[in-house]
Design an enzyme around this catalytic site. Sequence first.
Site, PDB file in Angstrom:
ATOM      1  N   ASN A  62      14.553  18.510  23.763  1.00 16.74           N
ATOM      2  CA  ASN A  62      14.159  18.403  25.172  1.00 16.74           C
ATOM      3  C   ASN A  62      13.918  19.291  25.514  1.00 16.74           C
ATOM      4  OD1 ASN A  62      16.811  20.525  24.833  1.00 16.74           O
ATOM      5  ND2 ASN A  62      17.084  19.365  26.438  1.00 16.74           N
ATOM      6  N   GLU A  64      12.390  20.466  29.807  1.00 11.99           N
ATOM      7  CA  GLU A  64      12.607  20.075  30.585  1.00 11.99           C
ATOM      8  C   GLU A  64      11.439  20.593  31.681  1.00 11.99           C
ATOM      9  OE1 GLU A  64      18.016  20.925  31.131  1.00 11.99           O
ATOM     10  OE2 GLU A  64      16.767  22.156  32.042  1.00 11.99           O
ATOM     11  N   CYS A  73      13.641  13.765  26.881  1.00 14.94           N
ATOM     12  CA  CYS A  73      14.062  13.587  26.291  1.00 14.94           C
ATOM     13  C   CYS A  73      13.754  14.515  24.284  1.00 14.94           C
ATOM     14  CB  CYS A  73      15.839  12.969  26.093  1.00 14.94           C
ATOM     15  SG  CYS A  73      16.150  12.050  27.826  1.00 14.94           S
ATOM     16  N   GLU A  75      15.296  13.085  21.919  1.00 17.85           N
ATOM     17  CA  GLU A  75      14.647  11.744  20.951  1.00 17.85           C
ATOM     18  C   GLU A  75      13.158  11.473  21.042  1.00 17.85           C
ATOM     19  OE1 GLU A  75      19.405  11.187  21.838  1.00 17.85           O
ATOM     20  OE2 GLU A  75      16.961  12.333  23.207  1.00 17.85           O
ATOM     21  N   CYS A 112      19.991   8.553  26.286  1.00 13.25           N
ATOM     22  CA  CYS A 112      19.702   8.296  26.994  1.00 13.25           C
ATOM     23  C   CYS A 112      19.377   6.637  27.224  1.00 13.25           C
ATOM     24  CB  CYS A 112      19.108   8.772  28.488  1.00 13.25           C
ATOM     25  SG  CYS A 112      17.366   9.006  27.900  1.00 13.25           S
ATOM     26  N   CYS A 115      15.903   6.968  26.624  1.00 14.73           N
ATOM     27  CA  CYS A 115      15.661   7.274  24.453  1.00 14.73           C
ATOM     28  C   CYS A 115      15.892   5.405  23.939  1.00 14.73           C
ATOM     29  CB  CYS A 115      16.337   7.937  24.058  1.00 14.73           C
ATOM     30  SG  CYS A 115      15.615   9.283  24.664  1.00 14.73           S
TER      31      CYS A 115
END
Length: 162
Positions: A62, A64, A73, A75, A112, A115
């Site tokens: 990830n 940010e 993210c 993934e 999430c 993803c």
Amino acid sequence: MEKISLHIHYHRFTSVEALNENEQRLCRAAVSATETSYSPYSEFRVGAALQLEDGQIVSGSNQENIAYPSGLCAERTALFAVGTQFPGTAITVMAVTARTDRFVIRQPVTSCGACLQVMAEFEKRQKQPIAVLFYCIGGEVIRVNSVRDLLPFAFNEERLKA
């Protein structure tokens, strides 16, 4: 009115050692990917590792950003890397894990919705399922055989292709 039920099947393993050697290796690669996480705001480091049909592993973490919607993210960083660096190469299995120093993670962290949608489209593009391992470091692993089990109503509007 018709009532319809959906059922998913998944496997739960008490530890990563219960997986086959290949899947253990993939989970370890996901743990290693957490090291490249840029997560100064949440301090929640997520790693993903994808195995390609030729055995190569592609990892992501990830990333940010202070403008929260601008981050990405783990993934999706890994999936988009496959899409750009290995176009047309199928993904057979992916592992996802997370860690933080702020609290103890006691169960596998799942992907999430955004993803899951991207994972579902990759599965559709390659016309074969992607198995997914959600690994709780030092704990259990959840394994599904297909992204479809996680998102049975993935967005798929065929008219957009016209």
